[in-house]
Structure formats: C-alpha cells, structure tokens
Design an enzyme around this catalytic site. Structure first.
Site, PDB file in Angstrom:
ATOM      1  N   TYR A 142      42.180  42.509  57.946  1.00 11.32           N
ATOM      2  CA  TYR A 142      41.669  43.874  58.047  1.00 11.32           C
ATOM      3  C   TYR A 142      42.778  44.823  57.624  1.00 11.32           C
ATOM      4  CZ  TYR A 142      39.878  48.224  60.127  1.00 11.32           C
ATOM      5  OH  TYR A 142      39.430  49.506  60.340  1.00 11.32           O
ATOM      6  N   ASP A 237      50.844  44.140  54.820  1.00 11.63           N
ATOM      7  CA  ASP A 237      50.278  45.080  55.787  1.00 11.63           C
ATOM      8  C   ASP A 237      50.776  44.669  57.172  1.00 11.63           C
ATOM      9  OD1 ASP A 237      48.884  46.731  57.429  1.00 11.63           O
ATOM     10  OD2 ASP A 237      46.892  46.237  56.630  1.00 11.63           O
ATOM     11  N   LYS A 265      50.357  51.571  64.430  1.00 11.14           N
ATOM     12  CA  LYS A 265      50.432  51.065  65.809  1.00 11.14           C
ATOM     13  C   LYS A 265      51.823  51.281  66.441  1.00 11.14           C
ATOM     14  CE  LYS A 265      46.284  48.441  65.250  1.00 11.14           C
ATOM     15  NZ  LYS A 265      45.832  47.955  63.963  1.00 11.14           N
TER      16      LYS A 265
HETATM   17  C1  LIG Z   1      44.873  48.528  62.852  1.00 10.15           C
HETATM   18  C2  LIG Z   1      45.123  48.058  61.444  1.00 10.15           C
HETATM   19  C3  LIG Z   1      44.888  48.889  60.322  1.00 10.15           C
HETATM   20  C4  LIG Z   1      44.252  50.234  60.454  1.00 10.15           C
HETATM   21  O1  LIG Z   1      45.026  51.108  61.178  1.00 10.15           O
HETATM   22  P1  LIG Z   1      44.310  52.400  61.836  1.00 10.15           P
HETATM   23  O2  LIG Z   1      45.465  53.146  62.446  1.00 10.15           O
HETATM   24  O3  LIG Z   1      43.332  51.877  62.829  1.00 10.15           O
HETATM   25  O4  LIG Z   1      43.670  53.143  60.731  1.00 10.15           O
HETATM   26  C5  LIG Z   1      45.257  48.426  59.083  1.00 10.15           C
HETATM   27  N1  LIG Z   1      45.812  47.219  58.916  1.00 10.15           N
HETATM   28  C6  LIG Z   1      46.043  46.393  59.957  1.00 10.15           C
HETATM   29  C7  LIG Z   1      46.680  45.074  59.728  1.00 10.15           C
HETATM   30  C8  LIG Z   1      45.684  46.782  61.249  1.00 10.15           C
HETATM   31  O5  LIG Z   1      45.873  45.941  62.267  1.00 10.15           O
END
Ligand SMILES: *Cc1c(COP(=O)(O)O)cnc(C)c1O
Length: 421
Positions: A142, A237, A265
C-alpha cells in the site's frame, strides 16, 4: 445503546460511514467502533473512561507511546511561539538536518503532510528524472491513495491491471505495472518486457499493509539490481518502516540504497507529517530549483516539525530499537505458542495471523492458501477484555517504548482465551 453507539449513529449522518478513514469503521470486524477520547503510555481511553491496552498505536506513528512528555512539550512550545507561519523557519531545518546527517541516501528532503502526498510527489520526481511514464508496484503493498497507487494486478500479467477504487482516471491504469511479491521470475520478466519504460519501482521494503509480508533479502537485492540495470529509480516506501525498524529504516537494516525514499507515520510523532527525500541529483529537480512542481500551504508545520524532531531525537542512538526488538521477540514467542496463531514480526511491528502454520507468508498468494480463523469475534473478545488491536485481520500491530513485558503477557493470555471462544 452504548455511548459509542450513539456517537457513531450521529457520525454516520454527517460523514461517510461515520469515519474519516475507512478502517476505523470496523467493517472488517463488525459492530460499532469504540470512540476514544485520549491515550497515555500504552493505553487508550474510551469515551466511557475505560483504559484499554493499545497495540494499534494510531497505526504506527506513536513509537514512544501515547502522550510522550518530551514530544508534548516540544509541540506545546511550538504552539506558544505560533503554529503556522508560511515562511522559512528554523524548525523544519532542524528536522531536515537531523535526518540528512544520519541517513546517507537522504541528501535532501521535502516535508509534506501525509504519506500519500509523499508518495505522489516522489513518483512525480521519478518521472521527471527519467522522462519515463510507468511505475512498477507490487501486489500487497500500500502506498496511499493517489490514483497511480490504487491499482492492483488483474490476471498474472503485469500488464493486466484493475482499479482498486472507483473514480480513478482511466488513463492512469496503463501507467502502473503490478508484480507479485516474492517472485523473482515475475520480476525478471516485467523488467525484460518493460525495463526501458519504468520510471521507478516502488515497494514497501517491509510490506505491512496487508498483514506483514517480510521479503527475502535476495528478492529486494534483485529488485535493486534490475532497477540499476534498466535505469529505473528505486523508491523505497518507508512510511511504516522508516524510523520504526531502525533509525535508517529497512534501507539501513537491509543495506539497500534507494534513489528516493518516502516517510510518514513515526516521522511526525503523531502529528501530520510526510516526507520524500533522496539523492541530491533527484531532489534538485523539485521546484523551486527544478521543473518538478510540488508545494503545500501547511507543509513543514512548526508544531509537527518540533514534535517530529523531539520523537526522532529519542530514537537516534538506537537504544530504543534494541529494547523494542527484545520486547517484540517476547511477543512473538508467546503468541506463536498459542495454537492457531502464526506471528510474523520485524522489530516492533507484528502481525498475529490466526492460522496454524509457521511457514513464512510473503505474498498475497501465500495468504490465500492459508484459511484463518475469523478475526471479528476474536477482536471483540479482546476489546471486551481491555485490549485493542487494529480493527482488521490484515492490519499489523505496533509496540511502543511505553509497552512492557506485562503488557505483552496480557495480550498473549487474552488472545489464548479469545481463541477458545
Ligand atoms: C500509511 C502508509 C501510506 C499512506 O500514508 P498516509 O499518511 O496514510 O497518507 C503510504 N505508504 C505506506 C507504506 C503506508 O504504510
């Protein structure tokens, strides 16, 4: 009707599904979401004043626990000075220097407001840097909800993709190639066919949004090699794994050097921060130096920057990661001892999968082959017993510096009870 029931009934009248992010709606577990009013340490407090042991931790940002005093003081101090300036300020400089001086592949960094925004911007840099259009992503990862990332594979071929949402611009469908995780042959094939069209490959080096699907190092190394060979950028990511599995994230842990990296995060300590960074040659393509446009009214908000720095300062010496690893190992051992539970874990990120099979799960295909005990009833029994996991079978759990061995033992005891029904 409970207090949460009535609040949720009102919420549904004024917001879609009563929530501002879908997983909060308890669709994956049934029932009414519990409304929470605050948190302290390893606990979250519900609207009726019940203290609940929290293993969701706001879906990852709170690596220091709820209400960390130093982070709180930094945020309050920033508020006292002025919470939005729209000018150059020293707070984002301090955070940027703190990060770039400790992570060699992040020579330059730009702060944004979410992980989604970070990914969206980094993809644009990759396209701008290479003059290529296509992005390679992986099924089971994701990357936020930008159009190009809400695409999954259709059939086995990387070319056959399907939207993961209504409302996507159909033109974006062909721009994203999708490969399965943990499959070297498929990876070789997609690069053999499309290598010259791929602007970047984006992967969660620790896929943690569809359960936890740790990849073999050789697989990630192959991806790195294929990117180099075909002139595609490698975008890690690290929105979950960054500053979480170690200060330098998975890239540092695995010895893989990305061209671009995205954070979210933990980087904001629970305040809205995302970031993308990487090699100077790529980051200097970003406006105002370069032609890749990206901007933000509230970007590098001083409160969030100060809270982020106060968080990272407590992590940089590595001591907390060692503590979290030791606690994670206890958790893994105790939960794996429960019949019908398989735990996958890296450091303080864990995923209790309710199926009895110790074989490592590394791809969506592995998941499909292992039917699990329904999660909903187990989740609700745990909540009744005062323990909160993320409300979905496919969300991971998080430990924080505020958790201890007693908390872990409580989870193990209650999960064992909950599984007996
Ligand atoms: C949470 C997450 C996102 C999206 O971040 P948001 O702050 O919710 O937009 C993108 N990539 C990864 C790997 C994530 O865990």
């Amino acid at each position: 009707m409970s207090t949460s029931d009535s609040l949720f009934a009102r919420s549904k009248l004024v917001s879609p599904g009563g929530v501002h992010s879908p997983v909060r709606a308890f669709k994956g577990v049934g029932g009414t979401p519990r409304f929470m009013t605050g948190g302290a340490g390893a606990h979250i407090r519900d609207v009726d004043g019940r203290e609940i042991l929290d293993f969701c931790m706001a879906f990852g940002p709170l690596i220091l626990g709820h209400g960390n005093k130093t982070v709180r003081d930094a945020a309050v101090g920033a508020i006292d000075k002025g919470w939005s300036l729209g000018t150059c300020e020293p707070y984002s400089l301090a955070l940027a220097e703190f990060i770039t001086s400790r992570i060699p592949w992040v020579e330059s960094i730009r702060f944004v407001n979410s992980g989604t925004e970070a990914v969206m911007s980094a993809l644009r840099v990759a396209r701008g840097a290479t003059g290529r259009d296509r992005i390679l992503k992986f099924d089971g990862c994701y990357h936020g909800h930008t159009d190009a990332m809400l695409i999954r594979s259709g059939s086995g071929l990387a070319e056959a993709t399907e939207p993961d949402s209504a409302g996507l611009n159909k033109a974006t469908l062909g721009g994203t190639l999708v490969a399965p995780l943990n499959d070297e042959a498929a990876l070789e094939q997609v690069f053999a066919r499309h290598g010259a069209e791929i602007a970047c490959a984006i992967i969660e080096p620790l896929p943690a949004n569809y359960g936890l699907l740790p990849q073999r190092l050789e697989y990630l190394q192959l991806l790195e090699r294929l990117c180099r060979k075909h002139g595609a950028l490698l975008l890690l990511d690290e929105v979950i794994s960054g500053f979480r599995v170690g200060f330098q994230g998975c890239a540092g842990l695995f010895g893989i050097e990305p061209d671009l990296v995205t954070y979210g995060k933990v980087i904001g300590g629970g305040f809205p921060v995302g970031a993308y960074g990487g090699k100077r040659q790529y980051m200097e393509l970003v406006a105002p130096v370069g032609p890749v446009y990206q901007a933000g009214t509230l970007s590098a908000n001083p409160v969030a920057m100060c809270a982020g720095l106060a968080t990272l300062e407590q992590l940089a010496d590595g001591r907390l990661y060692a503590q979290l690893e030791a606690l994670g190992a206890q958790l893994e051992q105790q939960l794996n001892a429960i019949p019908g539970v398989t735990v996958q874990r890296l450091g303080s990120v864990f995923w209790p999968y309710l199926a009895a099979d110790a074989a490592p799960l590394r791809s969506l295909a592995d998941l499909k082959s292992k039917p699990a005990t329904p999660f909903g009833p187990v989740f609700h029994r745990l909540l009744e017993a005062g323990i909160y996991l993320a409300p979905s079978a496919f969300e991971v759990g998080f430990l924080s510096a505020a958790h201890n061995s007693t908390h872990v033992a409580q989870l193990a005891t209650q999960l064992r009870v909950a599984l007996q029904g």
